[in-house]
Design a protein around this motif. Structure first.
Motif, PDB file in Angstrom:
ATOM      1  N   GLY A   1       0.829  -1.199   0.000  1.00 44.68           N
ATOM      2  CA  GLY A   1       0.000   0.000   0.000  1.00 44.68           C
ATOM      3  C   GLY A   1       0.858   1.242   0.000  1.00 44.68           C
ATOM      4  N   GLY A   2       0.329   2.312   0.600  1.00 44.83           N
ATOM      5  CA  GLY A   2       1.016   3.586   0.523  1.00 44.83           C
ATOM      6  C   GLY A   2       0.692   4.306  -0.785  1.00 44.83           C
ATOM      7  N   THR A   3       1.356   5.416  -1.003  1.00 41.14           N
ATOM      8  CA  THR A   3       1.118   6.227  -2.201  1.00 41.14           C
ATOM      9  C   THR A   3       2.382   6.253  -3.049  1.00 41.14           C
ATOM     10  OG1 THR A   3      -0.394   7.629  -0.959  1.00 41.14           O
ATOM     11  CG2 THR A   3       0.444   8.505  -3.038  1.00 41.14           C
ATOM     12  N   LEU A   4       2.258   5.827  -4.317  1.00 40.50           N
ATOM     13  CA  LEU A   4       3.433   5.778  -5.187  1.00 40.50           C
ATOM     14  C   LEU A   4       3.980   7.179  -5.416  1.00 40.50           C
ATOM     15  CD1 LEU A   4       5.319   4.102  -7.038  1.00 40.50           C
ATOM     16  CD2 LEU A   4       3.685   4.548  -8.897  1.00 40.50           C
ATOM     17  N   VAL A   5       5.268   7.352  -5.142  1.00 33.83           N
ATOM     18  CA  VAL A   5       5.946   8.625  -5.386  1.00 33.83           C
ATOM     19  C   VAL A   5       6.700   8.573  -6.704  1.00 33.83           C
ATOM     20  CG1 VAL A   5       7.690  10.235  -4.538  1.00 33.83           C
ATOM     21  CG2 VAL A   5       6.158   9.087  -2.919  1.00 33.83           C
ATOM     22  N   GLY A   6       7.430   7.491  -6.954  1.00 31.22           N
ATOM     23  CA  GLY A   6       8.175   7.380  -8.209  1.00 31.22           C
ATOM     24  C   GLY A   6       8.950   6.078  -8.265  1.00 31.22           C
ATOM     25  N   SER A   7       9.444   5.790  -9.461  1.00 31.91           N
ATOM     26  CA  SER A   7      10.216   4.567  -9.664  1.00 31.91           C
ATOM     27  C   SER A   7      11.705   4.873  -9.563  1.00 31.91           C
ATOM     28  CB  SER A   7       9.908   3.951 -11.037  1.00 31.91           C
ATOM     29  OG  SER A   7       8.557   3.537 -11.083  1.00 31.91           O
ATOM     30  N   LEU A   8      12.438   3.928  -8.992  1.00 33.20           N
ATOM     31  CA  LEU A   8      13.874   4.098  -8.780  1.00 33.20           C
ATOM     32  C   LEU A   8      14.630   2.943  -9.424  1.00 33.20           C
ATOM     33  CD1 LEU A   8      13.689   4.975  -4.969  1.00 33.20           C
ATOM     34  CD2 LEU A   8      13.913   6.596  -6.875  1.00 33.20           C
ATOM     35  N   ASP A   9      15.894   3.183  -9.712  1.00 34.25           N
ATOM     36  CA  ASP A   9      16.754   2.156 -10.293  1.00 34.25           C
ATOM     37  C   ASP A   9      17.437   1.401  -9.165  1.00 34.25           C
ATOM     38  OD1 ASP A   9      18.338   0.618 -11.952  1.00 34.25           O
ATOM     39  OD2 ASP A   9      19.887   2.154 -12.117  1.00 34.25           O
ATOM     40  N   LEU A  10      16.678   0.467  -8.547  1.00 36.21           N
ATOM     41  CA  LEU A  10      17.218  -0.323  -7.446  1.00 36.21           C
ATOM     42  C   LEU A  10      18.032  -1.492  -7.990  1.00 36.21           C
ATOM     43  CD1 LEU A  10      16.623  -0.834  -4.144  1.00 36.21           C
ATOM     44  CD2 LEU A  10      15.511  -2.837  -5.128  1.00 36.21           C
ATOM     45  N   THR A  11      19.213  -1.724  -7.425  1.00 33.47           N
ATOM     46  CA  THR A  11      19.987  -2.914  -7.771  1.00 33.47           C
ATOM     47  C   THR A  11      20.196  -3.748  -6.509  1.00 33.47           C
ATOM     48  OG1 THR A  11      22.120  -1.795  -7.440  1.00 33.47           O
ATOM     49  CG2 THR A  11      21.182  -1.747  -9.656  1.00 33.47           C
ATOM     50  N   TYR A  12      20.206  -5.067  -6.672  1.00 32.19           N
ATOM     51  CA  TYR A  12      20.385  -6.007  -5.561  1.00 32.19           C
ATOM     52  C   TYR A  12      21.197  -7.148  -6.135  1.00 32.19           C
ATOM     53  CZ  TYR A  12      18.765  -8.714  -1.395  1.00 32.19           C
ATOM     54  OH  TYR A  12      18.664  -9.433  -0.220  1.00 32.19           O
ATOM     55  N   GLN A  13      22.531  -7.080  -5.931  1.00 26.88           N
ATOM     56  CA  GLN A  13      23.412  -7.961  -6.682  1.00 26.88           C
ATOM     57  C   GLN A  13      24.418  -8.676  -5.796  1.00 26.88           C
ATOM     58  OE1 GLN A  13      24.902  -4.949  -9.412  1.00 26.88           O
ATOM     59  NE2 GLN A  13      23.526  -5.691 -11.019  1.00 26.88           N
TER      60      GLN A  13
END
Ligand SMILES: [Ca+2]
Ligand SMILES: [Ca+2]
Ligand SMILES: [Ca+2]
Length: 275
Positions: free
Chosen positions: A186-198
């Motif tokens: 839930g919550g309110t979408l603020v924006g998309s980010l370039d998340l990396t998990y490597q």
């Protein structure tokens, strides 16, 4: 760590920097993971982190939190042999080792070092329960769950959240810790980010080391002012970076490089921008 306060009156928005290459950990914070042997008495410990955890770049403004555990047996719940660090319940795979954070007028930079893999982990002693990664919790000016970054869903989306949006998947399979909440919905979408998990390929205490990194435009956080308090935690969905009532790793920092003012606005007024 102690740091100076850098305030800039004007804000310039730039394209979001990418986290390719060696990533923020090396390129922005100047921390290079390295392991080696450590001998104490007649015991030799293999694949121990031997690098300096302190940043060597952006030293004056970087905030960090570090609690790397090394011990044996690496997946046992009990008993423990600890070389150093706070024991993660269930072992090394759940260890959250360091959090680094810095910002300028335009962007916030975040890097998290952990053994926990992005696809999650099923502990051999609890084969019917698959542990997934948590999401990143960010608080401003005394808050804890003002923002969440989706990690377990893999989107990297940033949401404005309330504590009621946060949970742990299964209390019965989670350590008590201090009741920190690991995931949100839930919550309110603020924006998309370039998340990396490597994965880094750096084996420490028998497990690969992973780095979770993201760059957040300060505009997404409502341009909090220079000097604002910032809080970050990230942990797997069962809080097992901690054990018993010990806390999970948490970062308490201070923002730099944002707009300065003699009349601090309240976080609630900033948050109103998103909700
Ligand atoms: Ca460790
Ligand atoms: Ca830890
Ligand atoms: Ca590790």
């Amino acid at each position: 760590m102690t740091k100076s306060l850098l305030c800039i009156a004007t804000v310039v928005l730039l394209a979001i920097p990418m986290t390719a290459g060696a990533g923020l950990l090396e390129d922005y914070f100047g921390v290079v993971l390295e392991t080696g042997e450590v001998t104490l008495g007649e015991t030799t410990f293999l694949d121990v982190f031997v690098h300096d955890w302190n940043p060597t770049l952006h030293i004056a403004t970087t905030d960090m939190a570090m609690d790397d555990w090394y011990g044996k047996d690496v997946l046992s719940f009990d008993p423990w042999v600890t070389l150093f660090g706070s024991v993660p319940s269930g072992g090394e795979v759940f260890d959250v080792e360091a959090i680094y954070l810095d910002n300028n007028a335009a962007f916030l930079y975040l890097s998290i070092v952990t053994s926990f893999p992005p696809d999650g982990f099923t502990h051999p002693e609890i084969p019917d329960f698959h542990v997934v990664p948590g999401d990143i919790a960010i608080g401003l000016n005394g808050g804890t769950y003002d923002f969440g970054i989706d990690v377990d869903g893999g989107t990297g989306d940033l949401y404005a959240t309330d504590v009621s949006d946060w949970f742990v998947y299964d209390e019965s399979h989670s350590v008590a810790a201090q009741g920190e909440l690991a995931n949100f919905s839930g919550g309110t979408l603020v924006g998309s980010l370039d998340l990396t998990y490597q994965a880094t390929g750096v084996i420490e205490n028998e497990f690969d080391t992973h780095v979770i990194e993201v760059v957040i435009p300060m505009a997404y956080l409502g341009h909090p002012m220079c000097g604002s308090e910032i809080y970050v935690h990230w942990v797997c969905s069962c809080r097992n970076d901690a054990t018993g009532s010990n806390p999970i790793l948490k970062l308490f920092g201070e923002l730099d490089g944002g707009p300065s003012s003699t009349e601090p606005s309240t976080w609630s007024s900033m948050k109103a921008l998103f909700r």
